[in-house]
Motif scaffolding. Structure first.
Motif, short mmCIF file in Angstrom:
data_model
loop_
_atom_site.label_atom_id
_atom_site.label_comp_id
_atom_site.label_asym_id
_atom_site.label_seq_id
_atom_site.Cartn_x
_atom_site.Cartn_y
_atom_site.Cartn_z
N VAL A 206 97.02 55.48 20.01
CA VAL A 206 96.00 55.51 18.97
C VAL A 206 94.83 54.66 19.44
N GLY A 207 93.63 55.10 19.11
CA GLY A 207 92.46 54.36 19.55
C GLY A 207 91.26 54.60 18.66
N ALA A 208 90.23 53.85 18.90
CA ALA A 208 88.97 53.98 18.18
C ALA A 208 87.84 53.92 19.20
N ARG A 209 86.77 54.66 18.93
CA ARG A 209 85.70 54.80 19.91
C ARG A 209 84.35 54.84 19.21
N GLY A 210 83.41 54.08 19.73
CA GLY A 210 82.03 54.18 19.29
C GLY A 210 81.23 54.94 20.33
N PHE A 211 80.20 55.64 19.92
CA PHE A 211 79.41 56.42 20.87
C PHE A 211 77.94 56.39 20.50
N ILE A 212 77.12 56.65 21.50
CA ILE A 212 75.67 56.73 21.30
C ILE A 212 75.13 57.70 22.33
#
Length: 284
Positions: A206-212
């Motif tokens: 399980v993971g979390a990701r920010g993006f731009i």
């Protein structure tokens, strides 16, 4: 350099044609609208093809990883508003790989003929599922749109199941049959014990990701963009096991033994795409 030139040329040409208008000459909306859906694909093959079209100096390559290959193969969006989109990604990998190797047949009368062989085989099956979902916010009023957001990721793998078969069998007259000891290199040797099956433990992550990122709308509802991401991922793998066979001279039979392999866990916090991802997005 060639690919960068092609990308700049495409953006410059499209800007001349559209002059940063929000509708085309036919009155079509250029930017996404509320209720639109979008499909995101890898833009790298298109850029390489265009670069090769304009140059005869060899094959062009792009040093960027598509989102669809890291690790998702399907990416879709739904625009709740013109500036907010829900994102979903998924991939399902199911692989079966069979490797064969020829070894010298045992039991030959001298002189040994190296061309008289039997077949050893290794068959490996594995599967993996990734799913992800999140929200995307958008900025900009022209063809050039910026975006940012976050998403959560899940991964499941059933591990790898491997089975082995051998052409030379164990017997009272052949307690060390010639067997493949490395299917990757094809090396064989006389063996008193050999693996017949193996499996790795199931994995879950399980993971979390920010993006731009940013994208430019070349024509109505068709954009070329780049995205960078940063996030964390935790996954763990359960124990597995390997089974071996060998000759029991006391019982005059083949016996099977089993050994366990330890699982483990991993945690990572890093940029998730080296060099960024180049995407082609179609809205409808």
């Amino acid at each position: 350099m060639k690919t960068n030139f092609v990308l700049i040329s495409l953006l410059f040409t499209s800007s001349l044609l559209g002059a940063q208008e929000l509708v085309s000459k036919k009155g079509e909306a250029i930017l996404p609208e509320t209720g639109d859906w979008a499909i995101q694909v890898n833009a790298v093959p298109f850029l390489e093809y265009t670069g090769n079209f304009f140059s005869s100096a060899g094959k062009n390559t792009v040093s960027a990883q598509p989102i669809s290959a890291y690790p998702f193969s399907i990416a879709v969006k739904y625009f709740q508003t013109e500036k907010t989109a829900l994102r979903a990604k998924a991939t399902i990998n199911i692989n079966t790989i069979t490797t064969n190797n020829f070894v010298v047949r045992d039991g030959q009368v001298a002189p040994i003929d190296p061309n008289e062989t039997v077949r050893d085989s290794r068959k490996a099956n594995n599967n993996m599922v990734f799913i992800g979902g999140g929200i995307e916010k958008r900025k900009g009023k022209t063809r050039l749109q910026g975006f940012y957001g976050a998403e959560i990721l899940f991964m499941f793998s059933g591990g790898t199941r491997t089975n082995y078969t051998y052409g030379n069998t164990f017997s009272a007259d052949n307690t060390t049959p010639t067997s493949t000891i490395d299917f990757n290199t094809g090396i064989s040797a006389l063996t008193s014990s050999r693996i017949i099956s193996g499996r790795t433990g199931n994995s879950f992550g399980v993971g979390a990701r920010g993006f731009i990122g940013a994208e430019y709308f070349i024509i109505p509802k068709l954009s070329l963009g780049m995205e960078y991401g940063w996030g964390m991922m935790y996954d763990f793998t359960g124990d597995g096991q390997n089974a071996f066979q060998e000759w029991d001279s006391v019982e005059s039979t083949v016996i099977r033994t089993v050994s366990r392999t330890a699982g483990g866990s991993r945690f990572g916090l890093n940029t998730d795409i080296s060099g960024g991802a180049i995407n082609l997005t179609l809205h409808f």
